[in-house]
Design an enzyme around this catalytic site. Sequence first.
Site, PDB file in Angstrom:
ATOM      1  CB  SER A 188      -0.891   0.009   1.245  1.00 50.71           C
ATOM      2  OG  SER A 188      -1.507   1.268   1.441  1.00 50.71           O
ATOM      3  CE1 TYR A 201      -3.816  -2.330   5.163  1.00 53.91           C
ATOM      4  CE2 TYR A 201      -3.131  -0.211   4.268  1.00 53.91           C
ATOM      5  CZ  TYR A 201      -3.564  -1.505   4.076  1.00 53.91           C
ATOM      6  OH  TYR A 201      -3.751  -1.974   2.800  1.00 53.91           O
TER       7      TYR A 201
END
Length: 345
Positions: A188, A201
């Site tokens: 990501s 995350y």
Amino acid sequence: MWSVIVSLVMLLVFIYVCFGTYIVTYSAFTLGLLLLAQVLRHRGGSLSDGSDRAVLITGCDSGFGHQLAKTLDSMGFMVFAGCLCSNGHGAQTLAKEGSQRLRVLQLDVTKDEDVRLAKALVEANLPEKGLWAVVNNAGITDWGETEWNSIKDYQKIIDTNLFGSIRTSVAFLPLVRAAKGRMVFVSSIFAFFHCLNMGAYSISKRGLEAFADCLRVELSSFDVKVSIIQPGNFGPATNIRSKKTTQEIWDKLDDEHKVIFNRSYIECANTYFQSMCNAGSKNSHMVIDSMVHALTAPNPKVRYLLVSFKENIFFSVFPYLPTVVKDAVFSLSPIYHKRKVMLYS
């Protein structure tokens, strides 16, 4: 390609402002070599025919994994689609709509036994050219400030996003190495973009990229290529978004943190986060195309940064900025101004 050129020009301007002409000359030469490598990487044919080659994909219940399984199946690959719930709607859809080459597997990447059984099934059903690739796509997300998350929250997301990929990769590496194939990791932009409320995350994805980078260097000796996919905001195109109510967040906080993070701020942060997720891309073709390129191109990229053209300029330069400049960027966001006022009022 034009996005790469623009990003390099922007980077040279930044270097000139900060360091002067000599460094720009040296940097221009270096970046020119990088651009040439980028051009050469896209030359040549591709592995358009997947016949007699197998690919294992994790996280095929929905989102990127589900769509990639369908795409590779249509290209002739034998697809082993690992699903968290092999009896769920996503798995049943793949089994129903896919060809006979597509096999749905029960695969919870956090469980050693699931990985062991999946490997046994894959080994027993490999085509002539073996296991060409593993796509580590399974992942979960969460949001919340650092102090809002418990140790269990951190452990859950890291066990899936990081250790799940490590567990799967290590188990299937011998098969991929034998085929001189590919390892693909879905990361990501938050692996390097440390924005508010995405700490847990970011930790999991930064660790994932460190693992993939180390693996790439080691596997180059065996002609195995490793690629990292870095999607931006594709929340509406996947089911990875974590939805919480303000009450759920509030109930997790102890009395001390309820004083520091008042309910009004949590409501504001929740609204902002959900609005940002909803503003993401609804079309995941860019991600799927990049995954296919990583699996089939003779010289795949090391990293695929998948954001809009405008965002590409920013995110391409961002990792090279001094830390003080990176941190200053966040002060431009309205949520940071509201946060400071609401938490100290």
